[in-house]
Design an enzyme around this catalytic site. Sequence first.
Site, PDB file in Angstrom:
ATOM      1  N   HIS A 173      43.713   7.917  35.600  1.00 58.01           N
ATOM      2  CA  HIS A 173      43.615   9.372  35.600  1.00 58.01           C
ATOM      3  C   HIS A 173      43.625  10.007  36.979  1.00 58.01           C
ATOM      4  O   HIS A 173      43.766  11.216  37.106  1.00 58.01           O
ATOM      5  CB  HIS A 173      42.346   9.833  34.869  1.00 58.01           C
ATOM      6  CG  HIS A 173      41.101   9.648  35.685  1.00 58.01           C
ATOM      7  ND1 HIS A 173      40.451   8.456  35.777  1.00 58.01           N
ATOM      8  CD2 HIS A 173      40.425  10.515  36.489  1.00 58.01           C
ATOM      9  CE1 HIS A 173      39.413   8.585  36.583  1.00 58.01           C
ATOM     10  NE2 HIS A 173      39.371   9.809  37.030  1.00 58.01           N
TER      11      HIS A 173
HETATM   12  C1  UD1 Z   1      37.691  14.856  37.394  1.00 61.97           C
HETATM   13  C2  UD1 Z   1      37.159  14.517  38.787  1.00 61.97           C
HETATM   14  C3  UD1 Z   1      37.270  13.029  39.020  1.00 61.97           C
HETATM   15  C4  UD1 Z   1      36.624  12.237  37.885  1.00 61.97           C
HETATM   16  C5  UD1 Z   1      37.215  12.692  36.570  1.00 61.97           C
HETATM   17  C6  UD1 Z   1      36.605  11.960  35.393  1.00 61.97           C
HETATM   18  C7  UD1 Z   1      37.494  16.298  40.444  1.00 61.97           C
HETATM   19  C8  UD1 Z   1      38.259  16.725  41.647  1.00 61.97           C
HETATM   20  N1  UD1 Z   1      37.909  15.188  39.836  1.00 61.97           N
HETATM   21  O1  UD1 Z   1      39.090  14.561  37.400  1.00 61.97           O
HETATM   22  O2  UD1 Z   1      36.605  12.692  40.226  1.00 61.97           O
HETATM   23  O3  UD1 Z   1      36.873  10.862  38.087  1.00 61.97           O
HETATM   24  O4  UD1 Z   1      36.997  14.097  36.423  1.00 61.97           O
HETATM   25  O5  UD1 Z   1      37.349  12.197  34.250  1.00 61.97           O
HETATM   26  O6  UD1 Z   1      36.544  16.953  40.081  1.00 61.97           O
HETATM   27  N2  UD1 Z   1      41.806  18.207  30.911  1.00 61.97           N
HETATM   28  C9  UD1 Z   1      41.802  18.500  29.564  1.00 61.97           C
HETATM   29  N3  UD1 Z   1      40.612  18.510  28.913  1.00 61.97           N
HETATM   30  C10 UD1 Z   1      39.441  18.252  29.543  1.00 61.97           C
HETATM   31  C11 UD1 Z   1      39.452  17.963  30.918  1.00 61.97           C
HETATM   32  C12 UD1 Z   1      40.632  17.938  31.583  1.00 61.97           C
HETATM   33  O7  UD1 Z   1      42.832  18.729  28.949  1.00 61.97           O
HETATM   34  O8  UD1 Z   1      38.382  18.269  28.866  1.00 61.97           O
HETATM   35  C13 UD1 Z   1      43.101  18.127  31.620  1.00 61.97           C
HETATM   36  C14 UD1 Z   1      43.640  19.417  32.112  1.00 61.97           C
HETATM   37  O9  UD1 Z   1      45.035  19.364  32.041  1.00 61.97           O
HETATM   38  C15 UD1 Z   1      43.226  19.410  33.576  1.00 61.97           C
HETATM   39  C16 UD1 Z   1      43.347  17.936  33.926  1.00 61.97           C
HETATM   40  O10 UD1 Z   1      42.957  17.266  32.728  1.00 61.97           O
HETATM   41  O11 UD1 Z   1      44.018  20.237  34.344  1.00 61.97           O
HETATM   42  C17 UD1 Z   1      42.485  17.493  35.050  1.00 61.97           C
HETATM   43  O12 UD1 Z   1      41.126  17.806  34.801  1.00 61.97           O
HETATM   44  P1  UD1 Z   1      40.114  18.044  36.030  1.00 61.97           P
HETATM   45  O13 UD1 Z   1      38.743  18.284  35.525  1.00 61.97           O
HETATM   46  O14 UD1 Z   1      40.671  19.067  36.938  1.00 61.97           O
HETATM   47  O15 UD1 Z   1      40.127  16.694  36.821  1.00 61.97           O
HETATM   48  P2  UD1 Z   1      40.059  15.194  36.290  1.00 61.97           P
HETATM   49  O16 UD1 Z   1      41.388  14.593  36.470  1.00 61.97           O
HETATM   50  O17 UD1 Z   1      39.428  15.090  34.944  1.00 61.97           O
END
Ligand code: UD1
Length: 355
Positions: A202
């Site tokens: 991820h």
């Molecule tokens: C975040 C953390 C990372 C951690 C990870 C655990 C930061 C910079 N990164 O990364 O350190 O290892 O969480 O999972 O804070 N999305 C959904 N549903 C959700 C959550 C996310 O669809 O419930 C999708 C969205 O498209 C979003 C993307 O995932 O834009 C990324 O989510 P985001 O919370 O920005 O970062 P993670 O990659 O989850």
Amino acid sequence: MLVTSVVGARPQFVKLAPVAAALAARGIDHRIVHTGQHYDERMSEAFFTDLVIPAPDHNLAVGSGGHGAQTGEMMIRLEPVLTEERPDWVLTYGDTNSTLAAAVTAVKLHLPVAHLEAGLRSFNRRMPEEHNRVMTDHASDLLLAPTQLAMANLTAEGLAERSLLVGDVMTDVCLRVADTVGAAVLPPGVDPASPYVVATIHRAENTDDPDRLAAIVAALQSQPIPVVLTAHPRLVAKCAAAGIALEGGAVRVVAPYGYPEMVAAVRGAHAVVTDSGGLQKEAYLLGTPCTTVRTETEWPETVTEGWNRLDPHLTMTQSWSDPGAPVSTGPRDAYGDGAAADRVAAALAARARIE
Ligand code: UD1
């Protein structure tokens, strides 16, 4: 004394579980603020249910966005909550944008800030998590470190006086849950009695470049044993945007596992392939060899003890899917004794401000 925990992303809910229990056991008032960074049921609510964490007192419902927009919106919505509650400690967890938002908001309100999982460093300045860790540690009043190495990193940055070695709360929760889970729940066609791999990908560094993502998916698909890939929403979204089919070859895609399901699947697996920090340690604690799809790790003890290897291009495919892969037989005790959360609660109680 009031402690306010600020969490928002999946790994923070895991860390929150033992801390919430330890604070409750000591009769310390505790409130939980969920920033809403993770909002899918399987990325958020399932963890509160499975790990018996009290429901958040506030949900800021920030959702997804660029780093600036997401972090800024969290600060805007958190400020009135912390202004109203004025906790004795604002407790932040790990290295996400939610961590940084909480630390910066609290310190500007002159509220004492404690950072759990302080002192970890990848020394990779391109990782958003590295920015978040460094800035949170330097903004915080109390740095709760999981390992000796984390303490050494904090000392090297001039932060020794604010630092305390408490151990790793993820050990507390992993060992506790491992005692309760049954057999792994695997997708149809994957036999729990035969070798299989559990994989997660991820990190932005692996998902956001389509060529890199395609190479990682191809390496997973070409394995000789089934690869159970628990797909983070970011991975699904990036593959869809790049036209990459995740399912194929050895790969069987499943929705993100809940914590107990993940523990059961990892414990039964032949190997783990991941870019997650927490999963590297869970594999180590559960005695499953891990391959980490990164150039460095914040948990180098897993590597030096022989349970983890760094393979950013997944080139050592034989060594991680070969059933004869050798691993160390040491005690696997680098991450504490499973009682870190109580040390956290004790440290907060002992250092609370007196008004
Ligand atoms: C975040 C953390 C990372 C951690 C990870 C655990 C930061 C910079 N990164 O990364 O350190 O290892 O969480 O999972 O804070 N999305 C959904 N549903 C959700 C959550 C996310 O669809 O419930 C999708 C969205 O498209 C979003 C993307 O995932 O834009 C990324 O989510 P985001 O919370 O920005 O970062 P993670 O990659 O989850």
